[in-house]
Design a protein around this motif. Structure first.
Motif, PDB file in Angstrom:
ATOM      1  N   GLY A 278     -16.070   1.371 -23.751  1.00  0.00           N
ATOM      2  CA  GLY A 278     -15.072   0.402 -24.200  1.00  0.00           C
ATOM      3  C   GLY A 278     -13.941   0.231 -23.200  1.00  0.00           C
ATOM      4  O   GLY A 278     -13.526  -0.885 -22.878  1.00  0.00           O
ATOM      5  N   GLY A 279     -13.430   1.348 -22.697  1.00  0.00           N
ATOM      6  CA  GLY A 279     -12.335   1.285 -21.736  1.00  0.00           C
ATOM      7  C   GLY A 279     -12.750   0.599 -20.448  1.00  0.00           C
ATOM      8  O   GLY A 279     -12.006  -0.221 -19.894  1.00  0.00           O
ATOM      9  N   LEU A 282     -12.940  -3.242 -20.750  1.00  0.00           N
ATOM     10  CA  LEU A 282     -11.679  -3.947 -20.917  1.00  0.00           C
ATOM     11  C   LEU A 282     -10.785  -3.871 -19.681  1.00  0.00           C
ATOM     12  O   LEU A 282     -10.026  -4.802 -19.408  1.00  0.00           O
ATOM     13  CB  LEU A 282     -10.950  -3.415 -22.154  1.00  0.00           C
ATOM     14  CG  LEU A 282     -11.585  -3.928 -23.450  1.00  0.00           C
ATOM     15  CD1 LEU A 282     -11.092  -3.151 -24.646  1.00  0.00           C
ATOM     16  CD2 LEU A 282     -11.288  -5.412 -23.640  1.00  0.00           C
ATOM     17  N   GLY A 415     -17.919  -6.989 -17.789  1.00  0.00           N
ATOM     18  CA  GLY A 415     -16.492  -7.118 -18.055  1.00  0.00           C
ATOM     19  C   GLY A 415     -15.853  -8.174 -17.185  1.00  0.00           C
ATOM     20  O   GLY A 415     -15.023  -8.973 -17.649  1.00  0.00           O
ATOM     21  N   ALA A 476      -5.733  -7.570 -25.180  1.00  0.00           N
ATOM     22  CA  ALA A 476      -7.083  -7.000 -25.241  1.00  0.00           C
ATOM     23  C   ALA A 476      -7.147  -5.652 -24.524  1.00  0.00           C
ATOM     24  O   ALA A 476      -7.737  -4.685 -25.031  1.00  0.00           O
ATOM     25  CB  ALA A 476      -8.089  -7.977 -24.627  1.00  0.00           C
ATOM     26  N   VAL A 477      -6.538  -5.558 -23.341  1.00  0.00           N
ATOM     27  CA  VAL A 477      -6.580  -4.311 -22.581  1.00  0.00           C
ATOM     28  C   VAL A 477      -5.811  -3.207 -23.302  1.00  0.00           C
ATOM     29  O   VAL A 477      -6.272  -2.064 -23.388  1.00  0.00           O
ATOM     30  CB  VAL A 477      -6.008  -4.524 -21.160  1.00  0.00           C
ATOM     31  CG1 VAL A 477      -5.817  -3.195 -20.435  1.00  0.00           C
ATOM     32  CG2 VAL A 477      -6.942  -5.409 -20.349  1.00  0.00           C
ATOM     33  N   GLY A 480      -7.720  -2.121 -26.431  1.00  0.00           N
ATOM     34  CA  GLY A 480      -8.892  -1.363 -26.013  1.00  0.00           C
ATOM     35  C   GLY A 480      -8.540   0.022 -25.512  1.00  0.00           C
ATOM     36  O   GLY A 480      -9.271   0.988 -25.739  1.00  0.00           O
ATOM     37  N   VAL A 483      -8.028   2.331 -28.507  1.00  0.00           N
ATOM     38  CA  VAL A 483      -9.308   2.706 -29.130  1.00  0.00           C
ATOM     39  C   VAL A 483     -10.072   3.696 -28.250  1.00  0.00           C
ATOM     40  O   VAL A 483     -10.598   4.708 -28.726  1.00  0.00           O
ATOM     41  CB  VAL A 483     -10.160   1.445 -29.393  1.00  0.00           C
ATOM     42  CG1 VAL A 483     -11.552   1.832 -29.877  1.00  0.00           C
ATOM     43  CG2 VAL A 483      -9.467   0.543 -30.407  1.00  0.00           C
ATOM     44  N   ALA A 484     -10.153   3.408 -26.937  1.00  0.00           N
ATOM     45  CA  ALA A 484     -10.871   4.293 -26.023  1.00  0.00           C
ATOM     46  C   ALA A 484     -10.254   5.682 -26.002  1.00  0.00           C
ATOM     47  O   ALA A 484     -10.962   6.705 -26.020  1.00  0.00           O
ATOM     48  CB  ALA A 484     -10.871   3.700 -24.607  1.00  0.00           C
TER      49      ALA A 484
END
Length: 508
Positions: A278-279, A282, A415, A476-477, A480, A483-484
């Motif tokens: 995920g990281g 993003l 990405g 978004a970054v 993300g 979350v990451a």
């Protein structure tokens, strides 16, 4: 020929490991530069090949999407048939594709040549990180991956500067023809220096998986690119979007049931793997999309020549190189640990995008606001990218090094393509909402304007679209990154619990 670790880590690693790292980084740099070098040629392509905004996006995305669709299959093939062979074949095909792109005289030919370059790039990119994992011991691997990651980031960030230098003296085709001598030099060095390594019991290529993933990703990005032009609820958008989602769903289902998956879906049970995935997507999403927008802002809105625009983008690349070559990036990873490092890095990237939008955007924005944003972004990328690459590769079995490198490369390419498509779509939608023009590019809209006032209105609308796009990327970054980080922390806690349980079991 050789066992999976025959060339790997015995007695301090391969004796020529740092020279080999230099060779594969040279090869990788050539491939990665072509993700962003095209961005400074957008005005030239618009005028000389009469390219529309959609054409430009496809020139960029054809390369990224073909490469991302083939990386996993190429990784499987490298593990089974030999990483050196795939590296050499990739360089040869990439050189031929560059020749075709440099000689193209229409948008269709250039898009096709870029897709061909993507095939060579996929074969090449799967092997670079896999070779690093094979020839370095654990004690040196973090530093080696940081240097490898520096070159990867430099490839993305240095494209506009190198492209600007070339376009200041030559026509746009030279940004591709310059690849040929570099590819030849790298090919000779690879054949002479790089050791062969493979896993003789490796999986056979998953051709149906490659086909499904390529169809799925291409259709989804096509829908995103077409949205502003045709309308988000039109058949031209909904049909490819549905095809793309069905293709990706079929890909996931196939991978769960085939005995030789190109992407083992069980990897997604590993929280370290999921957090790194995920990281990685993003960070490159923000960087790739931002570079696509920034080069247009500098040239179309502020009126800089290609070289001037490239020089003003250079602080991003210089920051990345400076932090990692001095060892600051790896030291931060080793001192803070992976989850905090990822959190800090992605927050810096988001802050950089925000600074560019709010302080450096608009027709009267300050370059100092843009400079601050580029330095913040570079710092964040230098810190977070090596940490995530190391986390991802550590979550995959060593004998699957090629597959792991393919996954890492797929994330970077997808990405980047997604960043260009999504942020480009936001730009187009905002631009179309502010001014009623039928032109398919900013230069065409300015040329059709009735006077200075209308041209000013069009430029302001385009700049506003750029600002909005950068803010979307920042959100978004940042989201993300949160979350990451949470997933990576959770994975570390789980690993500590398992380790404690094992120790108690041994003690009992």
């Amino acid at each position: 020929m050789t066992a999976p670790h025959a060339n790997a880590t015995t007695g301090g690693g391969h004796p020529q490991r740092w020279l080999i790292l230099g060779v594969i980084c040279l090869a990788q740099l050539t491939v990665l530069l072509d993700n962003t070098v095209l961005s400074v040629a957008i005005p030239s392509l618009t005028s000389e090949l009469h390219a529309t905004t959609s054409d430009i996006q496809w020139m960029i995305n054809a390369y990224s999407l073909v490469q991302s669709g083939l990386l996993l299959t190429a990784g499987n093939a490298a593990d089974r048939y030999g990483r050196k062979k795939l590296l050499a074949a990739g360089l040869a095909l990439f050189g031929l594709g560059s020749l075709a792109a440099g000689l193209a005289d229409s948008t269709g030919q250039l898009i096709a040549a870029r897709a061909g370059m993507g095939v060579g790039g996929a074969l090449l990119m799967t092997t670079t990180l896999a070779v690093v994992m094979q020839i370095f011991e654990d004690s040196e691997r973090v530093k080696a991956i940081a240097l490898w990651s520096t070159v990867a980031s430099l490839g993305f960030a240095g494209g506009p500067l190198i492209g600007g230098v070339i376009l200041n003296h030559f026509w746009w085709g030279m940004i591709f023809l310059i690849n040929i001598p570099v590819a030849v030099l790298a090919l000779v060095a690879v054949l002479k220096l790089v050791p062969e390594s493979k896993n003789p019991q490796g999986d056979r290529p998953d051709l149906l998986g490659a086909l499904l993933s390529t169809i799925g990703m291409t259709a989804v990005v096509y829908a995103i690119i077409s949205g502003p032009e045709h309308g988000w609820i039109s058949g031209e958008v909904l049909i490819p979007a549905a095809v793309g989602l069905l293709g990706l769903g079929a890909f996931a289902l196939w991978e769960l049931h085939t005995p030789y998956p190109m992407l083992d879906m069980h990897f997604f049970r590993n929280q370290t793997f999921v957090g790194a995935v995920g990281g990685s997507i993003l960070v490159v999403f923000g960087m790739g999309g931002s570079l696509f927008l920034l080069t247009q802002h500098l040239q179309f809105v502020l009126g800089y020549e290609p070289l001037e625009a490239g020089l003003r983008m250079a602080p991003l690349a210089l920051t990345i190189v400076g932090l990692n070559l001095t060892g600051i990036g790896p030291k931060i990873v080793m001192k803070l640990g992976t989850p905090p490092t990822v959190a800090v890095g992605m927050t810096l990237v988001a802050a950089g995008l925000t600074s560019i939008s709010l302080l450096g955007g608009g027709t009267d924005g300050s370059y100092w606001g843009m400079l601050l944003g580029l330095v913040l972004m570079g710092s964040g990328i230098a810190v977070s990218s090596p940490a995530m690459a190391n986390a991802l590769m550590s979550a995959i079995p060593p004998e699957k090094a090629g597959v792991g490198a393919g996954i890492n490369g797929t994330l970077a390419e997808f990405g980047n393509g997604l960043g260009v498509a999504v942020l480009g779509a936001v730009l187009n939608a905002r631009f179309a909402a502010l001014v009623a023009v039928t032109a398919t590019s900013l230069p065409a809209a300015l040329a059709a304007a009735g006077g200075d006032a209308e041209r000013r209105q069009i430029s302001d609308a385009f700049a506003s679209g750029l600002q909005t796009s950068q803010l979307v990327g920042a959100v978004a970054v940042f989201a993300g990154g949160l979350v990451a980080t949470a997933l990576l922390k959770r994975a570390e806690r789980s690993q500590r619990r398992e380790q404690s349980a094992d120790e108690l079991e041994v003690a009992a």
